[in-house]
Design an enzyme around this catalytic site. Structure first.
Site, PDB file in Angstrom:
ATOM      1  N   LYS A 176      28.057   2.081  -8.118  1.00 45.51           N
ATOM      2  CA  LYS A 176      27.739   3.316  -8.823  1.00 45.51           C
ATOM      3  C   LYS A 176      27.376   4.356  -7.768  1.00 45.51           C
ATOM      4  O   LYS A 176      26.915   4.003  -6.678  1.00 45.51           O
ATOM      5  CB  LYS A 176      26.623   3.122  -9.855  1.00 45.51           C
ATOM      6  N   THR A 187      23.675   1.761   1.138  1.00 43.23           N
ATOM      7  CA  THR A 187      24.351   2.674   0.237  1.00 43.23           C
ATOM      8  C   THR A 187      24.138   2.424  -1.238  1.00 43.23           C
ATOM      9  O   THR A 187      24.110   1.298  -1.666  1.00 43.23           O
ATOM     10  CB  THR A 187      25.860   2.609   0.449  1.00 43.23           C
ATOM     11  N   GLU A 267      29.206  14.280  -7.623  1.00 42.18           N
ATOM     12  CA  GLU A 267      28.804  15.248  -8.645  1.00 42.18           C
ATOM     13  C   GLU A 267      29.527  16.580  -8.444  1.00 42.18           C
ATOM     14  O   GLU A 267      29.397  17.225  -7.406  1.00 42.18           O
ATOM     15  CB  GLU A 267      27.283  15.432  -8.617  1.00 42.18           C
ATOM     16  N   ASN A 389      22.957  19.997 -10.886  1.00 42.71           N
ATOM     17  CA  ASN A 389      21.684  19.560 -10.306  1.00 42.71           C
ATOM     18  C   ASN A 389      20.556  20.567 -10.468  1.00 42.71           C
ATOM     19  O   ASN A 389      19.412  20.281 -10.136  1.00 42.71           O
ATOM     20  CB  ASN A 389      21.882  19.201  -8.832  1.00 42.71           C
TER      21      ASN A 389
END
Lengths: 394, 394
Positions: A176, A187, A267, A389
């Site tokens: 993910k 990570t 994102e 964000n």
């Protein structure tokens, strides 16, 4: 190397499950489990962030002996900077161990999601029986779904590999992302499985080297998470496993594939940029230069605009703390040489813009001072990243 | 300390000019000159970027003896990574010296704008007579206008200061920003003037210390320019100058004011964030922590959204390479304590969002481990920043 279906359970000797526990307010799946039939060779790498999830700490302790049998993952809450974080993480591991009938020291835990909000641990404990009941050798995709946060889709891959002597194994994984992504010796959340036999120390050596050149060479936003964890479990159930080199190649391929999936789903991202610095003095210097380019907001905004803005690339290199001669630098954008020996070439801007307006843009930098190279993957910086964000409390 | 009008020429002994030379395709003013009546005490600080404008290199050489008399500045083209950069910079200095009748070694040059495009040096040379003819003691604002690039307005300030013994002087300055802004022992383009008498070595000591705590503590996009230059010229024309401490305070005030103007006008910025880290072990550690917070995309996007997302603040601190105990960290957003001793307080999110929705947001971080502090200024990351830098080739 043949891609096969099944995700993290494609390798022999693993079952998985993914359910809704109610941690995510959205009601989407948020609890996953990957279990080996028996204690498996294991290795983990976790974040180097000083503010570290209690799940990372427990997982490191439990994998220290080189074996593990289960990985429990919740999404929706990272259980970081919470009053009873360590206690809750222990409760999760103990509950999983009890329901599975395995040693608690063989359970690894990962948590991802909002920071600083107390984990609703009761909901996860309540969901544990359903989760364990759901374990199945074909449920890898369900588990991959349940570990997502702001990801737009599940990330999984499996390769079957063979060698000349008839050896055969599967290496598989799920991951993910997709925000707070610039791993450092660690990570995101990644579970890797293989049916090749890898004892703990060997698994650790393979994993560390592979992570360094795959997950540690991606950047979505330059921010490094407090929960990053990669775990590798090796069941050893392959009947005639291939030689170690083939296993290593497959592990690299799985990690590189998952790393690219994470960047592509970064994102707000609309394209991936692969920044390759070559002819550097050392691999470490090549990596530093590539990272400086990959994390420059101005370079990433230019990539979004399909703009071959090589001046920004040289600016970013100049701040990397690496010595090089700007007069020996050549830069290519999507195969077009835009700067040769530190000055502009007479390239066609329109043609370059068309060549760069693709899902994957390759940026090449030739430093002209040695034989080392490194590639970093990043995504473009988009207005959507900022909007997401600014408006979304993670 | 009294603010006065006039910008960079508010101090006695200086004249300035600003004209259109045709370097900027827009036809806006793009050539400025600041001249002292006689050789002045001088100091400069330039970028530490390895890829360095030839103007920076010439300006360092010419200021090395501690005197200078003129600063020539063109905007619209940075003359960096161009085939004949050094030659063109020399031609500019020589032309200015000839027209002014001063020594070429007393001319400093600054260039800002696009990288990698040959400087149309002929246009600047042609405009030189008009520029020199335009020199006037009240033309500071014209010069401040002519040095802008993507700035939305001119940045200038002047303070008159006095001491108890009747001493009096003026310290003044002008600056341009506003992209590629994260100075390292250097910054942007800034010309500072004073009529206090400061010989070269003293000017250098004052300037270096002041730059370190003002311009070097701002960040717009984390990218450090190839052309950053600050120059200070001291004419010594004040009739009865104040004591050195007063001059130092005024210089700090001028630099801090210009630094804040640059951040407030940062590309796409809608608000400024002042990040203060206190009770750190050393000032260097306080600065590193504050810088890590100020350059985190996720923190800056949260500031844009008026979101008291302290989890992102701790995440950024954890990657700063500074040892601290997360359990001793307290965070305030716009005066509201949102995290105490590493865990969430029960603050009102709505109230915090209202408090943060202001032009200047103060973020306070108490590390709980010493007595040092540092403040970094940054601006919020906005969709406009990305749009601007994707669509606009700099």
């Amino acid at each position: 190397m043949t891609p096969i279906d099944g995700g993290v359970t494609a390798a022999q000797g693993f079952r998985a499950a993914g359910v809704v526990s109610g941690v995510k307010p959205s009601g989407r799946p948020d609890l996953a489990l990957v279990v080996a039939d028996a204690p498996a060779g294991a290795a983990v790498v976790t974040t180097t962030n000083l503010v570290k999830a209690s799940a990372c700490l427990l997982t490191e302790r439990h994998a220290a002996d080189g074996t593990a049998q289960a990985v429990l993952i919740n999404s929706g809450n990272a259980n970081v900077c919470t009053p009873h974080g360590a206690e809750h993480t222990r409760a999760l591991a103990t509950a999983a161990a009890d329901h599975l009938g395995v040693a608690v020291e063989d359970v690894l835990v990962m948590s991802t999601g909002v920071i600083g909000v107390p984990l609703p641990v009761g909901r996860i404990l309540d969901a544990m029986p359903t989760l364990v009941d759901g374990l199945a050798p074909d449920a890898g995709p369900l588990a991959a779904e349940a570990i997502l946060t702001t990801d737009t889709h599940a990330k999984q891959v499996a390769f079957e590999v063979t060698d000349d002597a008839g050896g055969r194994c599967v290496v598989a994984g799920m991951a993910k992302g997709v925000g707070m992504i610039e791993p450092a010796m660690a990570t995101l959340l990644v579970v890797l499985t293989t049916d090749a036999p890898l004892a703990g120390p060997l698994a650790r050596r393979l994993l560390t080297g592979t992570v360094r050149r795959t997950f540690n060479r991606i950047s979505v936003d330059g921010d490094g998470s407090t929960s990053d964890t990669v775990a590798l479990l090796a069941s050893g159930q392959a009947e005639q496993p291939p030689n170690l080199e083939v296993v290593g190649h497959a592990l690299h391929a799985v990690c590189a594939d998952l790393a690219e999936q994470v960047v592509a789903d970064g994102e707000g991202a609309s394209r991936v940029a692969a920044i390759t610095v070559q002819h550097a003095a050392t691999e470490a210097e090549a990596e530093r230069l590539a990272r400086a380019i990959a994390t420059s907001l101005l370079v990433r905004a230019a990539i979004h605009g399909a703009d071959p803005n090589w001046g920004r690339i040289l600016m970013a290199m100049g701040s990397a703390g690496v010595a090089f001669d700007p007069r020996r630098v050549t830069v290519t954008c999507a195969g077009i040489t835009v700067c040769r020996f530190g000055v502009a070439t007479s390239f066609d801007r329109g043609q370059a813009a068309v060549a760069m307006d693709r899902p994957l843009v390759e940026i090449g930098v030739d430093v002209g001072s040695g034989h080392a190279r490194a590639t970093m993957l990043t995504c473009d910086l988009t207005p959507e990243y900022v909007r997401f964000n600014a408006e979304y409390t993670t």
